[in-house]
Every structure is written in C-alpha cells, then in structure tokens.
Design an enzyme around this catalytic site. Structure first.
Site, PDB file in Angstrom:
ATOM      1  N   SER A 140       0.829  -1.200   0.000  1.00 59.63           N
ATOM      2  CA  SER A 140       0.000   0.000   0.000  1.00 59.63           C
ATOM      3  C   SER A 140       0.873   1.263   0.000  1.00 59.63           C
ATOM      4  O   SER A 140       1.661   1.465  -0.918  1.00 59.63           O
ATOM      5  CB  SER A 140      -0.969  -0.033   1.192  1.00 59.63           C
ATOM      6  OG  SER A 140      -1.965   0.935   1.064  1.00 59.63           O
TER       7      SER A 140
ATOM      8  N   ASP B 297      -9.757  -4.370  -5.393  1.00 58.46           N
ATOM      9  CA  ASP B 297      -9.109  -3.195  -4.806  1.00 58.46           C
ATOM     10  C   ASP B 297      -9.404  -1.958  -5.645  1.00 58.46           C
ATOM     11  O   ASP B 297      -9.206  -1.964  -6.866  1.00 58.46           O
ATOM     12  CB  ASP B 297      -7.595  -3.448  -4.722  1.00 58.46           C
ATOM     13  CG  ASP B 297      -6.840  -2.348  -3.999  1.00 58.46           C
ATOM     14  OD1 ASP B 297      -7.471  -1.369  -3.539  1.00 58.46           O
ATOM     15  OD2 ASP B 297      -5.599  -2.473  -3.896  1.00 58.46           O
TER      16      ASP B 297
END
Length: 305
Positions: free
Chosen positions: A145, A244
């Site tokens: 991330s 995502d």
C-alpha cells in the site's frame, strides 16, 4: 473526561480524526507486538533498533535461523503500509506518521533508513546482523500500500542519486501500491474524483505539495515525474487485487514501467476475488497465504539465479 470545547476539525475515515486542540485520534491500526529472540515455529529472530535519534527513526530487524556461522542472506528493506498515517514497524500487522509529521517526511526517513542499511556494506558495522549475515549483492526493497509507494520512490531515488557504498538494488516488489492522480483512470469515477478519500487524504497530509495529487511521489506517471526508465533495480514484481479500488493504478504503473524503456525484468500478478491488503487483513486465507508465498518466491528465485 473530554473537554466540551473539543471539536473535530478534520476527519478521514476510517483512518483518523483531528481535533481543535491539535490532538489526533487514530481509528484504525493494530496493536504493537514485541520482538522475538527466536520464534519457536519458524526459528526467525527479531529485534528493534534505533537508526537515528534526530530525527527519530527506528526499525525492526529479522534474521532467519543460522545453520552456518558465516551464512549470508538477501537483504529486504520493507516499508509498512497504513496510508502514511497508521501502523508502524512494530505493529502486529507489519516512525513518524502523518498528520503530526506531514509528508514528505516519511520519504526522507525511509531514504535515511535505506542509506543506513547501505552504509553497513562499507563502514565499521554497528549492527552485526546486517554486517555479518547480509548479502549486499542481493538487496531488495518492498512494501504494501503506502509502503509500496515508498518502496517505488526509494528505488527511483536509488537509481538517480548516490547510495552509500555504491549499493545496487537487485529487485523490488510492490504489493497493492497506493498511487493516485488528479485525473481518473480505468474504473475510477469521474464524479467527485478530486474529493475522493485518496486525493483528500494526500492533500491534507502533504499541504502545498507541488502539483497536488500529481506530485511524482503520489503519481509516478504525472506530468512532472521522472522517467520510469530510471527505476534503480533489475527485477520488479507488482501485485494487485481484483476488488481493490487501487487496482487500476497498479496495472497502469506496471504498464508505464514496461513502456518506459526500463531494461529490467518484471511481472504483474493479480489476486482474484480479493480486496486491498488481503495478505494482511485476511492473512489466514488461502489467497493471502499464496500471495505471501509469491513474494517469498520472488526473493528466492533471484537468489538461485
């Protein structure tokens, strides 16, 4: 008892709230866990170290169980995720965090930590685990991330600037990288794009960032970004998750590197049916375990090459 005058001045759910007295309430994160001298299941040992007092930079080191006195291992410099504002190297999921410490501090701290690692290849060692058992010909960067974002930027910087000892990064892996930009791409909605959580959070944590969400730190393919051909490693692995919201950014980044003229070898892997950071949030599932094995195999494959 909280003061009745205490009011929320900024809120970024599910991450944090900021109050008018300057205090920050973090709403997301995992508890810290102590290091382990020798994990009974894996044999891996860990310890916490201080890289710098001013600024305050710390890290957790891991080393596999030694089977030979002079055994060497590849070095992975891993940057934890958490949207730049939650988690730490000592969290059970994976320091200076936003918003108390605004960006680009996280990038500067990460570069200082990487240079500290590299310095062990040439200087009298302060950290024996690195000096005695680190293979400085096989150094990797990686992250998830926001940590994957940082890993990209550190790897780019290593390709453009002097690294202690002339250290080269062999490979990098970016897991569900947090990239963004002022213009929507792929499945991103055109409605309210500039007010989306990713954009708003970035602007709050890096006030006055040149080019805003198109700052090269956040948008590696933005108008002011350096050519991705300068990525300072030989191998690159990008992993994305089907559900995502950042998936398309990761794929776009992969294709941009591929088309930039970068001369390394690269691979893109998509985990079907999963969302962002599934290897952490759903770590016990088969998909999460397979993704972790994929990352480990990436390092081991290069070790055997």
């Amino acid at each position: 008892m909280a003061s009745i005058d205490k009011k929320v001045t900024a809120e970024f759910l599910p991450f944090f709230r900021v109050y008018n007295d300057g205090s920050v309430e973090r709403l997301l994160g995992s508890p810290t866990v102590p290091p382990t001298p020798e994990d009974p299941e894996t044999g891996v040992s860990s310890k916490d170290i201080t890289i710098s007092q001013k600024p305050a930079i710390s890290a957790r080191l891991y080393i596999p169980k030694l089977t030979q006195p002079n055994q060497k291992f590849p070095i992975l410099v891993y940057f934890h995720g958490g949207a730049f504002c939650v988690e730490s190297a000592f969290s059970s999921d994976h320091q200076r965090l936003a918003p108390e410490h605004t960006l680009p501090i996280a990038y500067e701290d990460s570069w200082a930590a990487f240079q500290w690692v590299a310095a062990h290849s040439i200087e009298d060692a302060k950290e024996t685990w690195l000096a005695d058992h680190g293979d400085f010909k096989r150094v990797f960067t990686g992250g998830d991330s926001a940590g994957a974002n940082i890993a990209h930027n550190i790897t780019m910087r290593a390709g453009a600037e002097k690294v202690n000892g002339g250290l080269n990064i062999l490979g990098a892996f970016l897991t569900h990288p947090l990239f963004f930009g002022s213009k929507p791409i792929g499945s991103e909605s055109c409605v309210g794009h500039e007010k989306s959580l990713a954009c708003s959070l970035w602007n709050y944590m890096y006030p006055g960032a040149p080019d805003g969400a198109d700052n090269p730190l956040m948008n590696p393919v933005g108008p002011g970004a350096a050519s991705l051909a300068g990525l300072g490693c030989a191998w690159l692995l990008v992993t994305v998750a089907e559900k995502d919201g950042l998936r398309d950014r990761g794929v776009f980044y992969y294709n941009a590197v591929k088309e930039s003229g970068w001369e390394g070898e690269m691979e893109l892997i998509e985990v079907e049916g999963e969302d962002h950071a599934c290897q952490i949030i759903r770590f016990g599932t088969a998909n999460a375990k397979n993704l972790i094995k994929t990352l480990a195999s990436f390092l081991l494959k290069q070790l055997k090459s």
